[in-house]
Design a protein around this motif. Structure first.
Motif, mmCIF file in Angstrom:
data_model
loop_
_atom_site.group_PDB
_atom_site.id
_atom_site.type_symbol
_atom_site.label_atom_id
_atom_site.label_comp_id
_atom_site.label_asym_id
_atom_site.label_seq_id
_atom_site.Cartn_x
_atom_site.Cartn_y
_atom_site.Cartn_z
ATOM 1 N N GLY A 1 0.811 -1.203 0.000
ATOM 2 C CA GLY A 1 0.000 0.000 0.000
ATOM 3 C C GLY A 1 0.850 1.261 0.000
ATOM 4 O O GLY A 1 2.067 1.239 -0.152
ATOM 5 N N LEU A 2 0.185 2.398 0.206
ATOM 6 C CA LEU A 2 0.874 3.688 0.152
ATOM 7 C C LEU A 2 1.632 3.975 1.438
ATOM 8 O O LEU A 2 2.770 4.438 1.407
ATOM 9 N N ARG A 3 1.016 3.693 2.582
ATOM 10 C CA ARG A 3 1.693 3.995 3.845
ATOM 11 C C ARG A 3 2.927 3.126 4.014
ATOM 12 O O ARG A 3 3.970 3.582 4.493
ATOM 13 N N THR B 1 -11.039 0.704 -9.076
ATOM 14 C CA THR B 1 -10.211 1.902 -9.163
ATOM 15 C C THR B 1 -8.969 1.757 -8.299
ATOM 16 O O THR B 1 -9.058 1.406 -7.117
ATOM 17 N N PHE B 2 -7.817 2.058 -8.890
ATOM 18 C CA PHE B 2 -6.529 2.033 -8.199
ATOM 19 C C PHE B 2 -5.872 3.398 -8.351
ATOM 20 O O PHE B 2 -6.109 4.116 -9.334
ATOM 21 N N VAL B 3 -5.041 3.756 -7.389
ATOM 22 C CA VAL B 3 -4.293 5.005 -7.464
ATOM 23 C C VAL B 3 -2.810 4.700 -7.317
ATOM 24 O O VAL B 3 -2.401 3.931 -6.438
ATOM 25 N N SER B 4 -2.015 5.279 -8.199
ATOM 26 C CA SER B 4 -0.557 5.154 -8.134
ATOM 27 C C SER B 4 0.018 6.494 -7.703
ATOM 28 O O SER B 4 -0.327 7.533 -8.286
ATOM 29 N N LEU B 5 0.879 6.474 -6.702
ATOM 30 C CA LEU B 5 1.525 7.684 -6.207
ATOM 31 C C LEU B 5 3.003 7.622 -6.574
ATOM 32 O O LEU B 5 3.717 6.704 -6.170
ATOM 33 N N THR B 6 3.444 8.610 -7.349
ATOM 34 C CA THR B 6 4.850 8.716 -7.738
ATOM 35 C C THR B 6 5.475 9.874 -6.976
ATOM 36 O O THR B 6 4.999 11.014 -7.064
ATOM 37 N N ARG B 7 6.523 9.568 -6.222
ATOM 38 C CA ARG B 7 7.235 10.585 -5.434
ATOM 39 C C ARG B 7 8.724 10.392 -5.669
ATOM 40 O O ARG B 7 9.309 9.396 -5.235
ATOM 41 N N ILE C 1 -8.363 1.992 -4.312
ATOM 42 C CA ILE C 1 -9.084 3.068 -3.631
ATOM 43 C C ILE C 1 -9.854 2.510 -2.428
ATOM 44 O O ILE C 1 -9.951 3.162 -1.385
ATOM 45 N N GLN C 2 -10.364 1.302 -2.553
ATOM 46 C CA GLN C 2 -11.135 0.726 -1.449
ATOM 47 C C GLN C 2 -10.264 0.521 -0.214
ATOM 48 O O GLN C 2 -10.753 0.565 0.914
ATOM 49 N N THR D 1 -1.883 9.049 -10.218
ATOM 50 C CA THR D 1 -2.490 8.500 -11.426
ATOM 51 C C THR D 1 -3.601 7.546 -11.027
ATOM 52 O O THR D 1 -3.350 6.528 -10.372
ATOM 53 N N VAL D 2 -4.821 7.880 -11.402
ATOM 54 C CA VAL D 2 -5.986 7.057 -11.073
ATOM 55 C C VAL D 2 -6.268 6.147 -12.263
ATOM 56 O O VAL D 2 -6.392 6.607 -13.404
#
Length: 395
Positions: free
Chosen positions: A73-75, A221-227, A236-237, A256-257
């Protein structure tokens, strides 16, 4: 004698086919390997210590281990870092600067203004874009370095430059167009945009909402975070179910969704063999069996239900039956086994979560293979028996 010879040959064929059916049915058509074949192939032995895949029995311990070792995940990839206390001004930002003096007769007053009011005087400098050198121009103060500074620091620098030139000067700096402290949102959103970030801090869902929200169903739906040079992806869920996954967005992030339909494949002795969409936020093994039309009463082996997937190394480390060679791989092929003859398996199936691209396989019952052998023997011997009967009748 001729008829008897034909019958004798027929019985020999029957014996060969029956033996083949009882020894693995390799000569018979089928939808996949038998349950025993899968169990044997996934179980290490003295003669074959390494296997092509790991065999793991689904129980409460396995369900708990899978829950602990879900997708990072993101965290897990970036951490839940708090936003900065201030947003420094950067190159490309547009500033509006207003200057005040305590009385008339100073740098920023005019005769017309003096006649209108005896109070303080002010002047507003037209909007300026911070140049590549990180500076803007202030009358009587010259070029002021603003990039990397907060608004309060720039105000103090301007006042210091005007001290002794203006009458008790004061300055107010406002960022009218912020391009440095923004995040970019693109993909399956209503309107892709560069979203300004506020000082209070904005989380992933806040930024997506500012871009109009996502257009696809939640469970797809998925979200990609680029940092920087790192990218992480999460459904998203997961952000909705676990607020800790809804991390703070930082300046320069790119979101990016994407719409990615989740599916699993059904094969073997079920009501239907197909690629089945999830069409829900999450789906359990029990629900997957239902979507597959259940186990076929006439063919299925209830003790031969398997879920096939590739697992991360972190989860494999908790399975003592997995060989070291398999555990050393980045992704390990695993066959999860559940004996549906056990009544407790129905409750376990409700807690076992299916994942995208899983394979749900149900093997045929052994008696089904024997029935196939008898049917094949009947097809081969029926013409010969009928021919022998006709020949005997003619004689």
């Amino acid at each position: 004698m001729v008829g008897g010879g034909v019958v004798l040959k027929t019985l020999r064929i029957f014996g060969v086919l029956a033996a083949a059916s009882l020894s693995g049915c390799s000569l018979l058509p089928g939808s996949g390997p038998s349950g025993d074949a899968v169990m044997t192939a996934g179980t290490p032995s003295e003669s074959r210590p390494e296997t092509a895949f790991a065999l793991v029995e689904i129980d409460t311990n396995v369900v708990a281990a899978l829950a602990r070792h879900g997708a990072p995940g993101l965290r897990g990839s970036f951490g839940d870092y708090r936003p900065p206390a201030s947003q420094p001004i950067g190159v490309g930002d547009t500033l509006q600067i207003t200057l005040w003096e305590a009385a008339s007769g100073g740098l920023f007053s005019s005769p017309a203004m003096e006649r209108a009011s005896p109070g303080s005087r002010s002047a507003t400098i037209p909007d300026q874009t911070v140049g590549r050198d990180g500076s803007v121009t202030v009358p009587y103060a010259g070029r002021i370095q603003v990039a990397g500074r907060s608004q309060q620091e720039v105000e103090a620098a301007i006042v210091e430059r005007l001290r002794g030139k203006a009458i008790e000067p004061q300055a107010l700096v406002n960022v009218s167009r912020n391009v440095t402290n923004t995040a970019t949102v693109t993909g399956e959103v209503t309107q892709g945009a560069r979203v300004p970030l506020t000082l209070r801090g904005d989380r992933v869902m806040d930024v997506i909402a500012a871009a109009g929200g996502f257009r696809s169903p939640v469970h797809e739906t998925f979200v990609s975070l680029t940092r920087g040079d790192r990218t992480a992806r999460a459904p998203i869920q997961a952000l909705l179910a676990n607020p800790h996954e809804n991390i703070f967005v930082r300046p320069g992030d790119v979101l990016t969704v994407e719409r990615t339909p989740q599916t699993f494949t059904v094969a073997g002795a079920t009501g239907a063999n197909a690629v089945v969409p999830f069409d829900a936020r999450g789906i359990t093994l029990e629900e997957a069996i239902g979507k597959a039309g259940g186990l076929a009463d006439q063919r299925a082996d209830p003790s031969g239900l398997f879920v096939l997937r590739y697992e991360q190394t972190a989860a494999i480390a908790e399975y003592p039956t997995v060989s070291p060679l398999l555990a050393s791989q980045r992704l390990t092929p695993v066959a999860y086994h559940l004996d549906m003859r056990n009544p407790a398996a129905l409750f376990t199936a409700r807690r076992f979560a299916m994942r995208d691209k899983d394979i749900l396989y149900v093997s045929n019952a052994p008696v089904t293979e024997i029935a196939k052998a008898f049917q094949l023997v009947s097809m081969l011997t029926q013409p010969a028996i009928q021919g022998a009967a006709v020949g005997a009748a003619v004689k």
